[in-house]
Design a protein around this motif. Structure first.
Motif, PDB file in Angstrom:
ATOM      1  N   LEU A 136      -5.092 -16.042  -8.589  1.00  0.00           N
ATOM      2  CA  LEU A 136      -4.922 -15.047  -9.653  1.00  0.00           C
ATOM      3  C   LEU A 136      -6.233 -14.785 -10.382  1.00  0.00           C
ATOM      4  CD1 LEU A 136      -1.441 -16.013 -11.186  1.00  0.00           C
ATOM      5  CD2 LEU A 136      -2.008 -14.055  -9.712  1.00  0.00           C
ATOM      6  N   GLU A 137      -6.976 -15.850 -10.678  1.00  0.00           N
ATOM      7  CA  GLU A 137      -8.251 -15.686 -11.359  1.00  0.00           C
ATOM      8  C   GLU A 137      -9.250 -14.946 -10.477  1.00  0.00           C
ATOM      9  OE1 GLU A 137      -9.975 -19.086 -13.209  1.00  0.00           O
ATOM     10  OE2 GLU A 137      -8.020 -19.907 -13.792  1.00  0.00           O
ATOM     11  N   PHE A 138      -9.208 -15.242  -9.159  1.00  0.00           N
ATOM     12  CA  PHE A 138     -10.122 -14.556  -8.261  1.00  0.00           C
ATOM     13  C   PHE A 138      -9.805 -13.062  -8.211  1.00  0.00           C
ATOM     14  CE2 PHE A 138     -11.462 -12.976  -4.102  1.00  0.00           C
ATOM     15  CZ  PHE A 138     -12.791 -13.378  -4.076  1.00  0.00           C
ATOM     16  N   ALA A 139      -8.508 -12.722  -8.210  1.00  0.00           N
ATOM     17  CA  ALA A 139      -8.125 -11.306  -8.216  1.00  0.00           C
ATOM     18  C   ALA A 139      -8.641 -10.625  -9.473  1.00  0.00           C
ATOM     19  CB  ALA A 139      -6.610 -11.180  -8.106  1.00  0.00           C
ATOM     20  N   GLY A 140      -8.582 -11.317 -10.606  1.00  0.00           N
ATOM     21  CA  GLY A 140      -9.119 -10.757 -11.835  1.00  0.00           C
ATOM     22  C   GLY A 140     -10.631 -10.640 -11.785  1.00  0.00           C
ATOM     23  N   TRP A 141     -11.286 -11.615 -11.189  1.00  0.00           N
ATOM     24  CA  TRP A 141     -12.751 -11.582 -11.063  1.00  0.00           C
ATOM     25  C   TRP A 141     -13.188 -10.390 -10.218  1.00  0.00           C
ATOM     26  CZ3 TRP A 141     -16.277 -11.886  -7.057  1.00  0.00           C
ATOM     27  CH2 TRP A 141     -17.595 -12.213  -7.396  1.00  0.00           C
ATOM     28  N   LEU A 142     -12.372 -10.059  -9.200  1.00  0.00           N
ATOM     29  CA  LEU A 142     -12.708  -8.919  -8.341  1.00  0.00           C
ATOM     30  C   LEU A 142     -12.710  -7.606  -9.116  1.00  0.00           C
ATOM     31  CD1 LEU A 142     -10.808  -9.629  -4.990  1.00  0.00           C
ATOM     32  CD2 LEU A 142     -13.282  -9.621  -5.371  1.00  0.00           C
ATOM     33  N   ASN A 143     -11.843  -7.516 -10.112  1.00  0.00           N
ATOM     34  CA  ASN A 143     -11.786  -6.281 -10.897  1.00  0.00           C
ATOM     35  C   ASN A 143     -13.004  -6.124 -11.811  1.00  0.00           C
ATOM     36  OD1 ASN A 143      -9.292  -5.435  -9.849  1.00  0.00           O
ATOM     37  ND2 ASN A 143      -8.191  -6.806 -11.262  1.00  0.00           N
ATOM     38  N   HIS A 144     -13.615  -7.263 -12.173  1.00  0.00           N
ATOM     39  CA  HIS A 144     -14.809  -7.216 -13.019  1.00  0.00           C
ATOM     40  C   HIS A 144     -15.812  -8.253 -12.505  1.00  0.00           C
ATOM     41  CE1 HIS A 144     -12.627  -4.666 -15.838  1.00  0.00           C
ATOM     42  NE2 HIS A 144     -11.618  -5.536 -15.755  1.00  0.00           N
TER      43      HIS A 144
END
Length: 572
Positions: free
Chosen positions: A559-567
């Motif tokens: 989940l954190e990696f998916a968020g990191w991908l957005n920013h």
């Protein structure tokens, strides 16, 4: 042009017939110059010449057989001097010139045995050394128990030097015999024929020298006596061993049932000797040697027991740990973290590597190195690989649906490459998660990548035919070669973090050479363990493709990696 290896079996019938005739003549008491002198010399000289010829004509093991041929020549010359002297009525002194030749042959014999034993001596465990000593002490104890009483009585009136010299022969023979016996046990049934023949020869030599010493001490020594029947066996067995057809060598370098059995027999014989000392007058030196045999055997057994116990405890811990991991899979304690791989040139995210993490319910984090080795040795490796693959593909498919068409890398264990059904399982996971095979990279260790195994090659080829890419992980830590790497269907090379971390000091040439090697093979290069901007700039200057490390991002939960991908924090 090489010379053909002769088959000693062709000459065995004729040689056996000649030797049998000689023995029969000795038993019935034939005493002629032809038999007791010339025939005896021929039976000693012909095999020695065969050993010398082998050393000259055959290249394999030439050094060893050349050394032994020198020793055999000296040994035979001792008999030549003695027999010719007897033919001219010369009564030899003790010790005589012949003793100089005979004693001079032993260093050459021991050197040859050491050369043959070197492949396993250099990696031999201490237990194997102890077993060799136990056999040597036990044999010497038995021989001295038979010889020393007559030596002490000295009915033959020999000088002190003569008695010592005559005792030296069987004692040295016992050392040769013990090494040969252990060598045969280590080499195994197929590889130990040469050692076994040398052991039979050493046994005949030990017996002949013991008979010689007994008769010399008793004052019954004659030029022709029972030892004459045994001496020809030593060069004969050596000659047969020398001309054996070449066999593949197996330098196992470890003991086994055969060495344990040899040490046990020596220990039992020593116990019997010590028990007999209660009723018989066993020489003190024999008692001491028998006690040393038991001491060494017990110490060796203790070491073997301790080693076995440690191995059993380690296996038990592994089983317990594997069951804990199996339970963790069922209870959801395992998780996947993702560490991004970025383009060195522009900083754009290229993909991510899936990394397995385990946190127990009590919050204790268990590092992968603490449990993966045990899992890789168990039947859980296949199911765990499927678990990781399925979840990695599911997460990556989610990135694609969100507009991030990134690749994902999944590590395979060496044992996975021996699973013939692995390509089918990978294909099923790709279809189940509707993920393109071209975006999946399967990472294998350098050692596994170049393993000379037909099944491994088949599995790697099948995985590549699915469309998945193959990467060699931790490159530089194994022992691969350019030729071996070029034979496998890999598309990516990952330079190990240990070299990348030190590339500003001593390892920059290693990283540069690895990148150049990858370029020659048409491979993409990933540098692991990038910790700072300086390292990233150096990699860019060397032409590296991708970077991975804490400077880019730490491994993140899905989940954190998916968020990191957005920013994403793009690397400058």
């Amino acid at each position: 042009m090489g010379f053909p290896r002769l088959d000693p079996r062709a000459a065995l019938p004729a040689a056996g017939a000649v030797l049998a005739t000689y023995w029969v003549a000795l038993v019935v008491g034939v005493d002629t110059l032809l038999l007791t002198h010339w025939a005896s010399l021929a039976l000693l000289t012909v095999p020695t010449v065969a050993v010398v010829t082998r050393a000259v004509l055959v290249g394999q093991d030439r050094v060893a057989w050349t050394v032994l041929s020198v020793g055999m020549t000296l040994w035979t010359l001792g008999f030549v001097v003695q027999v010719i002297g007897d033919m001219h009525g010369v009564v030899p002194d003790f010790p005589s010139i012949s003793d100089g030749f005979w004693l001079g042959s032993y260093p050459f014999a021991f050197t040859t045995f050491a050369i043959f034993a070197w492949p396993w001596l250099r990696r031999a465990p201490k237990a194997l050394t102890l077993e060799t000593l136990a056999v040597g002490f036990g044999l010497t104890a038995l021989v001295t128990a038979a010889v020393v009483p007559l030596m002490t009585a000295n009915a033959g009136g020999l000088s002190t030097l003569a008695r010592i010299v005559n005792l030296t022969y069987p004692v040295a023979d016992c050392a040769l015999l013990s090494v040969a016996l252990i060598g045969a046990a280590v080499a195994g049934r197929r590889g130990g024929r040469t050692w076994m023949l040398l052991a039979l020869g050493a046994l005949a030599l030990t017996s002949a020298d013991a008979v010689w010493a007994l008769q010399a001490y008793a004052g019954t020594w004659e030029p022709v006596m029972p030892s004459n029947a045994l001496y020809p066996l030593w060069p004969s067995f050596v000659a047969v061993a020398a001309w054996l057809p070449a066999k593949p060598r197996r330098a196992r370098g470890r003991g086994g049932l055969g060495t344990h059995a040899a040490a046990l027999v020596a220990a039992v014989a020593s116990v019997a000797l010590l028990v007999a000392n209660e009723w018989l007058s066993i020489p003190a030196v024999s008692v001491v040697l028998a006690a040393l045999t038991l001491l060494v055997a017990v110490h060796g057994t203790g070491r073997a027991f301790a080693t076995g116990l440690r191995a059993s405890l380690a296996a038990a811990r592994d089983r317990e740990l594997v069951e804990d991991v199996r339970e963790a899979m069922r209870n959801g304690e395992l998780d996947l973290y993702f560490q991004p791989l970025v383009d060195v040139a522009d900083g754009h995210v290229h993909g991510a590597e899936a990394l397995l993490r385990w946190r127990r319910p009590d919050g204790v984090f268990v590092p992968p190195d603490a449990f993966l080795p045990a899992v890789e040795r168990s039947d859980l490796m296949g199911p765990l690989t499927d678990w990781v693959l399925d979840r990695a593909l599911a997460a990556a498919a989610g990135w694609h649906r969100s507009g991030h068409t990134l690749g994902v890398s999944v590590n395979l264990a060496t044992g996975n490459l021996s699973e013939a059904d692995l390509p089918g399982r990978v294909l099923a996971a790709l279809r189940r998660n509707e993920f393109p095979a071209a975006k999946l990279t399967l990472e294998i260790t350098e050692t596994a990548a170049v393993e000379d195994n037909a099944l491994t090659a088949h599995v790697l080829t099948a995985l590549r035919e699915l469309g998945a890419e193959l990467a060699v992980d931790d490159f530089g830590t194994g022992h691969s070669s350019l030729v071996r790497l070029s034979e496998f269907p890999i598309s990516e090379l990952k330079v190990d973090r240990s070299f990348v971390a030190d590339m500003h000091d001593a390892d920059r040439p290693i990283v540069a050479t690895s990148i150049q090697l990858a370029r020659m093979l048409g491979l993409r290069v990933v540098a692991e363990g990038v910790e700072d901007q300086r390292t990233l700039d150096a990699l860019a200057a060397l032409g590296c493709d991708l970077a991975q490390g804490y400077f880019v991002s730490r491994p993140l939960p899905a989940l954190e990696f998916a968020g990191w991908l957005n920013h994403p924090v793009l690397v400058p």
